[in-house]
Enzyme design. Structure first.
Site, PDB file in Angstrom:
ATOM      1  N   ALA A  60       0.838  -1.212   0.000  1.00 18.61           N
ATOM      2  CA  ALA A  60       0.000   0.000   0.000  1.00 18.61           C
ATOM      3  C   ALA A  60       0.868   1.256   0.000  1.00 18.61           C
ATOM      4  O   ALA A  60       2.048   1.217   0.337  1.00 18.61           O
ATOM      5  CB  ALA A  60      -0.910   0.002   1.228  1.00 18.61           C
ATOM      6  N   GLY A  95      -4.051   9.888  -1.262  1.00 16.99           N
ATOM      7  CA  GLY A  95      -5.042  10.948  -1.074  1.00 16.99           C
ATOM      8  C   GLY A  95      -5.010  12.076  -2.081  1.00 16.99           C
ATOM      9  O   GLY A  95      -6.027  12.732  -2.307  1.00 16.99           O
ATOM     10  N   GLU A  96      -3.866  12.335  -2.672  1.00 19.68           N
ATOM     11  CA  GLU A  96      -3.764  13.529  -3.523  1.00 19.68           C
ATOM     12  C   GLU A  96      -3.915  13.273  -5.011  1.00 19.68           C
ATOM     13  O   GLU A  96      -4.476  14.103  -5.742  1.00 19.68           O
ATOM     14  CB  GLU A  96      -2.438  14.254  -3.228  1.00 19.68           C
TER      15      GLU A  96
END
Lengths: 756, 154, 267
Positions: free
Chosen positions: A713, A717-718
């Site tokens: 992982a 978020g961006e």
């Protein structure tokens, strides 16, 4: 280590307390003897403060003090918002706090703020960023003071090098604070060898993060002399460092508690804390400052406006040749840092170029202090690049997605930074979205409808981190980190720890600790928490697992190599009836006269390889030519997420990011008049996407594991916001034949462009 | 300049001191300690302050506390029964209708009003009903799915 | 965010309300959806807020060929009222459903919005097109005023200081009539950038506009584009005069189309 828990869609672990209103956000806690603060904001964009008259304010019942800059015990020198939370002498943007009224109630504080009279001498202001660059322009800041230590905040968002900073041939005003140059190869030669060249100037406005929870901080001194700061922040340790620097306090005397975040998106780093802390130290009483929404609009740190001049070329077969960019970033009154470094890097996209010549300029104007907003500098760069890539595709007669695939970087390709790309799923994401049935319909749509494509990436962040996993006497586990949970990372930590140790995630709690005792974590932002803190959690869980195996080995008299931990039980491999529960072992450890070490693990991480993420979008729009309104019919996003620890949460980030991109595309703009006064200072003028205007957003999760991430992982978020505005712009171009060069594409702008 | 007022909140008569100008949201949060009702704006748009007044969703930031006398107020704290989540709350948990959670109580109470009038709203009806509730984190889809599920459950 | 200090009184009936309004800086509050926002901005600073919500001024009733709408009727109640469910009056519910949002519609009242007189509010255009009249009550007198004469300018009406709107009278259009309301909203505030209400029937066609002038107004008779080109239209930074003029023509045309369609269905 079990993999079966990974990839399961579970509710957030904090969902039950949030749906019952039980979560205590930073403005919710009761503090005995609390005083309330209300700032007085400057009304001119550039002025000298001649005097502050607080006589009428102090006469109002309940008002305790009116503080000006000199009343705050600030030790550091500088013009950043930490060293100068209240303007000392020079006001550099309309909305800048100049005084702080402290009162026994919020109502009295507001009455008091209304009664403060400030005498200003207006100074010439410069509001237009291109005008500000020209020699002879008024200086946005007359008094130059810098503090070299103030650079810390930039590195939180993306550790980016600045290329070479030179070029004496350009004559520019003193408002140009930073010049970035990135070049390699011969761009002119590359253009000469191109079959098609396209160029354009792209404009994006100041945009507001608009987190639903306005900025808030409560500060007080404990009898022991410790300063306690309870705040809505993305970074407790970052804030601790800034406050210690500003107020010249030893770190151990500053305790910062990161309360649950009501959204932040980059805007909550040490902005209001210096005000509340300054007041608490000056008055030796607890002080809470909760910004009203109007104050949050006027006085915080939104995203910079940008002007990008871009020219790109390609050979007949679609190989990208040269890229030439001049990117002007309006820093407003932020002298400390700007996104010119990041945006000049990202304008090249996740593509290979034969030659590049890119310059970024960070320019000060008399506008807000710029701040970070979800992938700072990226949506703006992608708007320019992805718009022109579509034009190139048209000129060359190539499929737009095929053009991107042909030039997509893979691991090892050298980017414009000069560094090789790590593992990055560009090709995988492009191919996935190309397969989507919506793309195939683009040539057979009704009139005034169009489908647009665009991609965008974000490099991801790196920062060392630590974590603790502690097994409790009831057999449950508590994971401790200091990472502010901005995007749901805690739910990810629970699953990582459960999977790595051998428990059910239902038996794992996650606690966010404060600077007094928590293991280190940097600010939450830059798309790095899952990657870095998650890796630390994984190691901490593995370390705790070693402890439980050692205890079980002794208990069962079986070698640790022949034992496994499954669902809270340690048992012999192949002979599961020979077992002991984690709970039993914990009870034998955690008591007077216990025989095993406490089952706890500490883990750390310090990855050096980044984990970028790519997202591609399809936007389907219908344009009403008569009114200029753009209706969003459908949106699809594909993103390379490494590994989806929890697909539901990953989809939430994808949809949330895409929606913020839709805001950039169609709705959002902070507008000033010619004198630098904010005209769009509330949600009456600043349009946020609403449920009615946002379509269904379909999500396609692509997994290209990050080698150094927990279970593969990484931070995601961006990336989802980056390509979204360009996809909508490309859709509008497809629907109308008219390309838009300015965001947001409001109805009046679209209407005007269609008639130009 | 303070008046004593009696408000019926979450099924209980509560007494508190308010001024003529005190907004209902401040009375609930500061006067009664019910901090689940949030303040997200000052122009009556974001809906984070939504409560139920006689079963109808209203913005508690756009009411004076004195106006609420004689009416039944339900805040987010009054929705579930003891430890049991209300079906709408459960739907938001199970269908991922939240991220930061700041806007969530407001959305849940608006949903309570909507579903009491229309038990099976279409997605378009749901989205229209949410005009007065702003969310910055989710992109709304998880919220719409949660409301759909809550409608189907009841 | 917090209003300036004020006192609060709840009126028990119309006469009590009018008596309380004798105080110079007193202001009426009904649903508060217009008044409280301006109090929070401290632009309105009443010394006394007179709560008239308990007065018997709610609901719709049919009286011959007129519908009498109580000013305290909320937008939600207007949107759900059976009395308005006819093609001739479709504009009313079409408009009401789009005002504000669900929460605002639960509290905001027709009368409150009318008296607030925001030049971009939606319902005045509908009431103008429907030729509604207002009954105003003072302590010892009563008068009827056409909505067109009541609206004087931005946030300015003909209402006296000790006067209340007691009644809104809407003539029921004859058979073969249809009405519609179409607007283009400002994406943030939801107010009309341009809104048009149209009434079509045996007596002819009427179009009223809102959001584009100092007050909502009825277009002079004749071709819509001509009439708009002769009207005074305001613009601002977001939406220029040129754009609004065009928008006005577009919403007027769309409202007329829809009203004509409903008129046909109604004959």
């Amino acid at each position: 280590m079990s993999d079966t828990l990974i990839g399961v869609a579970r509710p957030r672990i904090d969902a039950p307390e949030k749906v019952t209103g039980a979560t205590r956000f930073a403005a919710d806690g009761y503090v005995h003897g609390l005083l309330h603060a209300r700032p007085v904001l400057a009304t001119d964009a550039h002025a000298r403060i001649r005097g502050i008259d607080s006589e009428d304010a102090l006469a109002i019942p309940g008002v305790v003090a009116v503080l000006a800059a000199a009343d705050l015990p600030i030790a550091s020198v500088g013009t950043d918002r930490t060293s100068e939370p209240l303007a000392r002498e020079e006001v550099v943007f309309a909305g800048q706090p100049v005084a702080l009224v402290i009162a026994e109630s919020e109502a009295a504080a507001e009455d008091g703020a209304e009664a403060v009279v400030v005498d200003y001498e207006q100074l010439p202001s410069v509001v237009d960023v291109e005008a500000a660059m020209e020699v002879g322009a008024p200086l946005a800041r007359a008094v130059e003071e810098t503090d070299d230590e103030a650079g810390d905040l930039e590195s939180i968002h993306a550790g980016v090098d600045h290329g070479q900073e030179d070029d004496p041939s350009e004559e520019l005003s003193g408002n140009v604070l930073d010049r970035i140059t990135r070049d390699r190869g011969d761009v002119e030669a590359a253009f000469a060898a191109s079959a098609a060249i396209v160029e354009g100037t792209f404009r994006t406005p100041w945009v507001y993060q608009a987190y639903l929870e306005p900025q808030v901080c409560t500060a007080w001194l404990e009898p022991s002399g410790t300063l306690v700061v309870s705040t809505s922040t993305q970074g407790s340790f970052v804030t601790q460092r800034e406050l210690a620097r500003a107020f010249d306090l030893p770190l151990e005397r500053v305790r910062v508690i990161a309360e649950p975040l009501g959204g932040a998106f980059g805007g909550k780093f040490a902005l209001v804390e210096p005000l509340a802390v300054g007041a608490a130290l000056a008055l030796k009483r607890p002080v809470r400052l909760v910004f009203t929404r109007s104050e949050d609009f006027a006085a915080t740190n939104p995203a910079s406006a940008q002007v990008t001049h871009l020219k790109i070329g390609a050979r007949a077969d679609g190989t990208l040749s040269g890229i030439e960019a001049r990117m002007i970033v309006d820093r407003g009154s932020n002298a400390g840092w700007g996104v010119e470094g990041i945006t000049s890097l990202l304008v090249a996209g996740p593509y290979n170029w034969e030659a590049h010549d890119i310059r970024g300029y960070g320019v000060q104007t008399n506008r807000f202090t710029f701040g970070a907003y979800r992938a700072p500098g990226a949506p703006t760069a992608a708007f320019a690049l992805e718009s022109l890539l579509d034009e190139l595709a048209t000129e060359l007669g190539l499929d737009p997605i095929e053009l991107r695939v042909k030039n997509a970087v893979v691991e090892g390709d050298i980017g414009v930074s000069g560094n090789p790309f790590p593992v990055i799923g560009v090709r995988e994401v492009l191919e996935r979205i190309r397969e989507h049935p919506l793309w195939a319909t683009r040539s057979s749509l009704p009139e005034n409808e169009g489908i647009g494509f665009a991609a965008g990436h974000w490099p991801g962040g790196l920062e060392p981190a630590a974590a603790v996993c502690r097994v409790n006497s009831d057999g449950t586990m508590t994971v401790v980190t200091s990472a502010a949970d901005m995007s749901g990372v805690n739910t990810g930590f629970a699953v990582i720890a459960a999977a790595a140790f051998g428990l059910s995630p239902d038996d794992v709690r996650v606690v966010t600790s404060d600077t007094s005792s928590g293991p280190y974590a940097g600010g939450s932002g830059g798309s790095k928490v899952t990657y870095t803190v998650g890796a630390a959690v994984l190691r901490a869980a593995e370390a705790a697992r070693q402890k439980v195996l050692a205890a079980a080995s002794q208990e069962l008299e079986i070698a640790t190599d022949d034992l496994e931990v499954v669902d809270g039980e340690v048992r012999a491999v192949g002979a599961p009836d020979r077992s002991v529960t984690v709970r039993e072992l914990a009870q034998k450890a955690l008591r007077f006269g216990g025989i095993y070490e406490p089952i706890e693990g500490h883990g750390g991480s310090a990855q050096t390889s980044g984990a970028p993420s790519v997202a591609a979008h399809l936007s389907h729009v219908r344009v009403d030519r008569e009114t200029g309104q753009v209706e969003l019919l459908r949106h699809v996003i594909a993103q390379d997420v490494g590994r989806a620890l929890n697909p539901a949460l990953v989809e939430g980030q994808m949809r949330g990011g895409a929606t913020q991109g839709i805001g950039w595309a169609l709705f959002e703009e902070l507008d000033h008049d010619e004198d630098g006064r904010l005209l769009t200072g509330s949600f009456l003028d600043y349009a946020l996407p609403t449920a009615e205007r946002v379509p269904e957003i379909e999500t396609l999760i692509v997994e290209v594991p990050a080698p150094d991430g927990p279970f593969g992982a990484k931070g995601i978020g961006e990336a989802p916001v980056v390509g979204a505005p360009a996809a909508v712009a490309n859709a509008v171009a497809a629907a109308t034949g008219q390309r838009m060069y300015e965001l947001p594409m409001t109805p009046p702008r679209v209407w005007k462009a269609l008639r130009a | 300049m303070s008046d004593s007022v009696s408000l019926a909140v979450n099924g209980e008569e509560r007494s508190l001191e308010v001024e003529g100008r005190t907004l209902l949201v401040h009375a609930l949060r500061d006067g009664l300690g019910l901090t689940g009702t949030h303040i997200g704006c000052d122009t009556s748009q974001c809906g984070a302050c939504t409560v139920l007044l006689d079963g109808r969703a209203v913005k508690s930031c756009t009411m004076l506390a004195r106006q609420a006398e004689g009416h039944e107020i339900t805040t987010i704290e009054g929705l579930g029964q003891d430890a049991e989540l209300h079906p709408i709350q459960r739907a938001f948990v199970e269908h991922h209708g939240l991220q930061c959670g700041f806007c969530t109580p407001g959305f849940i109470l608006t949903t309570a009003d909507l579903l009491s009038r229309n038990g099976a709203p279409s997605d378009a009806e749901i989205r229209h009903a949410l005009r007065g509730n702003l969310c910055r984190c989710t992109g709304y889809q998880g919220i719409v799915e949660s409301i759909r599920a809550a409608g189907a459950a009841s | 965010m917090i209003p300036a200090a004020t006192r609060y009184a709840r009126a028990s009936d119309l006469d009590h309300a009018l008596e309380l309004l004798g105080e110079p800086e007193a202001k009426v509050i009904a649903g508060g959806q217009s008044l409280i926002p301006v109090m929070k901005l401290r632009v309105a600073r009443p010394s006394l807020v007179v709560d008239i919500s308990q007065l018997d001024l709610r609901g719709v009733r049919e009286e011959g060929d007129v519908l009498r709408l109580g000013p305290l009727t909320t937008w939600a109640e207007v949107a759900a009222a059976e009395a308005f469910e006819r093609p001739a009056l479709a504009a009313i519910q079409e408009c009401a459903l789009g005002i504000g949002d669900l929460q605002v519609r639960n509290r905001g009242t027709v009368g409150g919005s009318l008296v607030h007189a925001d030049p971009a509010s939606d319902m005045p255009a509908v009431l103008l097109a429907l030729r509604a009249q207002l009954r105003l009550r003072a302590r010892d007198a009563e008068r009827d005023v056409a909505v067109a004469d009541f609206l004087r300018g931005p946030f300015l009406t003909d209402l006296g200081e000790q006067e209340l709107v007691a009644d809104i009278a809407i003539p029921i259009p004859p058979e073969g009539s249809g009405s519609a309301y179409v607007s283009v909203e400002h994406p943030a505030s939801g107010f009309a950038l341009a809104g048009a209400a149209a009434l079509v029937g045996p007596d002819g066609e009427t179009v009223a506009l809102t959001g584009v002038g100092a007050t909502p107004f009825v277009l002079p008779a004749g071709a819509v584009r001509d009439a708009i080109s002769r009207s005074e239209i305001f613009g601002d930074r977001f939406a220029s005069e040129e754009y609004r003029r065009e928008l006005a023509a577009v919403v007027a045309a769309r409202a007329l189309d829809a009203a004509r369609q409903r008129a046909k269905e109604n004959s």
